[in-house]
Design an enzyme around this catalytic site. Structure first.
Site: not given
Ligand code: GLC
Ligand code: GLC
Length: 812
Positions: A485
């Site tokens: 993300d």
């Molecule tokens: C969080 C989010 C997931 C994403 C991950 C890596 O765990 O819930 O959707 O893949 O972060 O960014």
């Molecule tokens: C932030 C976190 C990531 C997660 C995301 C969800 O970017 O670092 O882990 O997946 O929020 O919206």
């Protein structure tokens, strides 16, 4: 030195026992597995809600407060003669308890303590089939003389919408309403207007008094550790109008030497019919829920059926290996965590405030992989809910709201990996259940009536979406982000008031993801198998071609010489390449490309795994990338916003570690796969609780990487895709027991020094008793049924009527 300072595993009772209250962080557990939920810490902190932690919050919790973990299911015990009081759960008084124990079990928590020869034990459970929680207090006098005690309960009501509750004070200091009837405290804020639900807090005993206005209970400028009411031993019988409604019962109790007593408290949620929610004047029928009679026998029954519920779920897969950490995670805690994660997605934990995120499309589709075998019918429902938030373009809302099941407009779509996960969850469902009829279920797009199409078409749309969005290297365009993300290659944000994910100011026609490329091939392979199940052999050709083309694109543009490239940015430059200064290697494409079978024949897989080992692996797990970004790069986005070693910027982001374990198992490295498994296995990390700090029975999302000052420290425990993937990695790939369309497949890739293992797996109504013996040091397994060797590694489905099978496996 092996010092377990905070507790121990009680495997027999499927509990983790915490032996001192001041754990490094609150170590929490969950109550509830249907509609009513709560989080509960080892000192009774936490809150409860009905279905949605944001919109139907029953009680208050103060996140990030000092002292930590405040707001909970509290009791005070007062010695009326000595005028002294304490909390049997330690908080909120934090008195010096002589003994303290917290047993976190499956769906319940028991906290017990001794203080000046008064023993108290509270069992907290949410019974199946009810929207309420029970606090069962057993109290015993171990003194030589009788004792005169007062017991005070206390919870603080949340005014339902947890966001408003913590922000809209000009309104909500006026809306609080309480009714008290027959000793039951009813929290009815906003019931007089648009709500048709209320909470009730009841007690098995007749009351000495009660309080419902917080300030009367605490006294002005006092805190929860010394409420004036408890200090004085006198409830004020306050009725809350506005301000902050609470619920507190006051019970008086004389206990003779050795005498004990049980008191039961119930906190519940009740909904009335919207059109008929008020009583005719002078009656009290409708708007008071008659609180069900709850006596100790009922509680015992509720407890027994709760245990039964969990035992049945855990019995579906049971193993006995030479490694205790594997056993206890696979048999107890990992499937438990998967079920909780399924129910709550990423909404409510000690790290997730319950107000920020809905149900994630990508998250839940992956979560499904890890609970499917336990509750396939519920899995089916969730698959259909998720699919209904897919857009007609084939893209998907990134999140949806659990109460409405509608896609969340604020976050929107265009996380280009999203749609592919649906293909994986559906194919896992099909293999587990054989229920091909799900493919014909009519499912809307974007929840719009009239747009219904068979689920099968949704899968096609998912694949088409990726196929139609390829970039300059014929790799999939990344969109706002892929699984990571925080790798935001089209959202150039230079303003702290913008969101990294939704600011979208680049066209998005250049940045590509090698990770999605791998995932695409994996999804295509699953889809082709689905087509074969449907006997649509002609159709497979097209998708085979797509897979081959993508495979070539990865080998041509996604291979860096020693590992797979991560992505191409908006300027067409590589990310995750030796050419980069920072962020030279990323874990995700190494895992997913190999899982998709890319580069195995060419020897690239072995090379990539070696690079992972030498560049990313640490004793605490495998880091997400190296070297981490030392500064913010506008063209990379949120990943570079985190300090080095944290979160996506080079922490051990545990979710991705099992992908490498699976890849290692696929190329036959059982020792390496299990070694990686052990590095992040919470039970195996119990001895370093002081470093790890999170719960030793539950996976955390991340462990700080080697570049962080707190290397080895875990954060974000409980609600994480780590749970699902670890269970898949260890059961399906290391132990090698996986469902297929043609039967149960068994091909373990276990450590060399394991003499074997035993397992039972219930699959499509048949219980398989599997006994594995290692007779050589390789990975070739031979399967025997009744001492007769079968061909291959898949046990064909037995004729109907046979519901038990005994399989011997020899590994040479
Ligand atoms: C969080 C989010 C997931 C994403 C991950 C890596 O765990 O819930 O959707 O893949 O972060 O960014
Ligand atoms: C932030 C976190 C990531 C997660 C995301 C969800 O970017 O670092 O882990 O997946 O929020 O919206």
């Amino acid at each position: 030195m092996n010092i377990l300072k905070y507790g121990y595993f009680d495997d027999e009772n499927k509990e983790y026992v915490i032996t001192r209250p001041d754990t490094p962080l609150p170590w929490i557990n969950y109550l509830g597995c249907e509609s009513y939920f709560g989080i509960i810490s080892n000192t009774a902190g936490g809150y409860s809600f009905y279905k949605d932690a944001r919109l139907r919050r029953l009680t208050r919790y103060r996140y990030n407060n000092v002292p930590t973990d405040f707001g909970g299911r509290y009791l005070y015990i007062r010695d009326n003669k000595k005028k002294e009081f304490w909390s049997p759960t330690w908080q909120p008084t934090r008195s010096k308890l002589e003994q303290y124990k917290c047993r976190h079990g499956l769906g319940y928590t028991i906290i017990s303590s001794f203080y000046k020869k008064i023993e108290a034990k509270i069992r907290y459970i949410v019974p199946l089939g009810d929207n309420l929680e029970i606090w069962q207090l057993s109290i015993k006098n171990h003194r030589k003389n009788s004792v005169d005690l007062s017991i005070f309960s206390c919870i603080e009501f949340c005014l339902w919408n947890a966001i408003d509750d913590s922000a809209n004070f000009q309104r909500n200091f006026n809306t609080g309403e309480i009714e008290i009837e027959d000793g039951v405290i009813y929290h009815k804020t906003e019931y007089r207007e648009r709500r048709n639900h209320f909470a009730f807090f009841a007690c098995s005993e007749s009351l000495e008094g009660f309080d419902t206005q917080r300030e009367n209970f605490l006294g002005s400028y006092r805190g929860w550790e010394n409420p004036i009411v408890v200090e004085s031993g006198q409830s004020s019988n306050s009725n809350a109008f506005g301000w902050s409604p609470i619920g507190s019962h006051h019970i008086n109790l004389i206990l003779n030497p050795n005498e004990s007593k049980q008191i039961i408290l119930i906190l519940g949620y009740h909904e009335n019919n919207v059109d008929n929610k008020f009583d005719p004047i002078g009656t009290q029928k409708i708007n008071k829920k008659t609180v069900k009679e709850v006596n100790p026998i009922n509680v015992e029954k509720a407890f027994a059926s709760l245990n039964n519920y969990w035992n049945n779920l855990l019995n579906i897969f049971h193993v006995n290996t030479p490694d205790i950490h594997t056993n206890r995670m696979v048999n107890i805690w990992n499937p438990y965590q998967n079920m909780i994660t399924f129910k709550l997605s990423r909404s409510a934990s000690f790290f997730e405030s319950g107000i920020s995120r809905g149900i994630g499309f990508r998250d839940s589709n992956q979560d499904l992989l890890g609970f499917m075998h336990m509750v396939p019918t519920e899995a089916k429902k969730q698959i259909l809910d998720l699919a209904a938030t897919q857009l007609i373009t084939g893209g998907a809302y990134h999140q949806y709201q659990p109460l409405t099941k509608k896609g969340n407009q604020d976050i929107g779509s265009e996380f280009n990996d999203d749609p592919l996960w649906l293909v994986l969850s559906v194919s896992a469902y099909l293999k587990e259940t054989g229920d091909l009829s799900i493919l014909d279920e009519l499912v809307q797009f974007n929840n719009e009536p009239g747009t219904e199409q068979p689920l099968f078409n949704h899968l096609q749309c998912s694949l088409q979406y990726i196929h139609d969005r390829l970039g300059p290297h014929d790799l999939p365009l990344i969109g706002r982000a892929d699984w990571n993300d925080c790798l935001n290659l089209n959202c150039f944000s230079d303003n702290p008031d913008q969101s990294f994910q939704t600011t979208k100011n680049k066209e998005g026609k250049v940045a590509e993801s090698v990770f999605i490329a791998g995932l695409f091939i994996a999804a295509l392979k699953e889809f082709i198998k689905i087509l074969k199940q449907k006997n649509s052999l002609d159709e497979t050709k097209l998708y085979l071609e797509w897979a081959e083309n993508m495979n070539s694109a990865i080998l041509k543009y996604g291979w860096d010489g020693e590992w797979f490239v991560r992505a191409y940015d908006n300027f067409g430059n590589k990310i995750g390449s030796h050419e980069c200064e920072e962020g030279q290697i990323f874990i995700e494409p190494q895992g997913y490309c190999i899982m998709a079978g890319v580069g195995i024949e060419e020897g690239f897989a072995e090379k990539a795994l070696n690079s992972v080992k030498s560049k990313l692996a640490t004793p605490h797990g495998i880091m997400l990338c190296q070297p981490p970004y030392s500064q913010y790069y506008i063209h990379l986005g949120e990943i570079s916003s985190y300090p080095p070693g944290y979160k996506e910027n080079g922490s051990i982001f545990c979710h991705t570690n099992p992908w490498i374990m699976i890849a290692e198992a696929m190329v036959g490295h059982g020792d390496q796969a299990h070694d990686y498994y052990t590095r992040i296995n919470p039970s195996a990390r119990e001895t370093i609780s002081e470093v790890h700090r999170c719960e030793p029975y539950i996976y955390a999302q991340m462990i700080a990487g080697k570049d962080a000052p707190t290397f080895g420290e875990a954060k974000n425990s409980w609600l994480t895709g780590t749970a699902t993937w670890n269970l898949i990695a260890v059961t399906n790939w290391i132990l090698g027991i996986r469902p297929t369309y043609n039967g149960l497949s068994i091909s373990p890739v276990i450590p060399k020094n394991w003499s074997g293992f035993k397992a039972t797996r219930i699959f499509r109504g048949v219980k398989y008793h599997i006994s594995v013996e290692r007779i050589g040091t390789g990975n070739r397994s031979m399967l025997y049924i009744n001492e007769k060797q079968i061909e291959g590694n898949i046990i064909p489905f037995p004729p109907s009527g046979i519901n038990e099978m005994f399989i011997d496996v020899k590994i040479t």
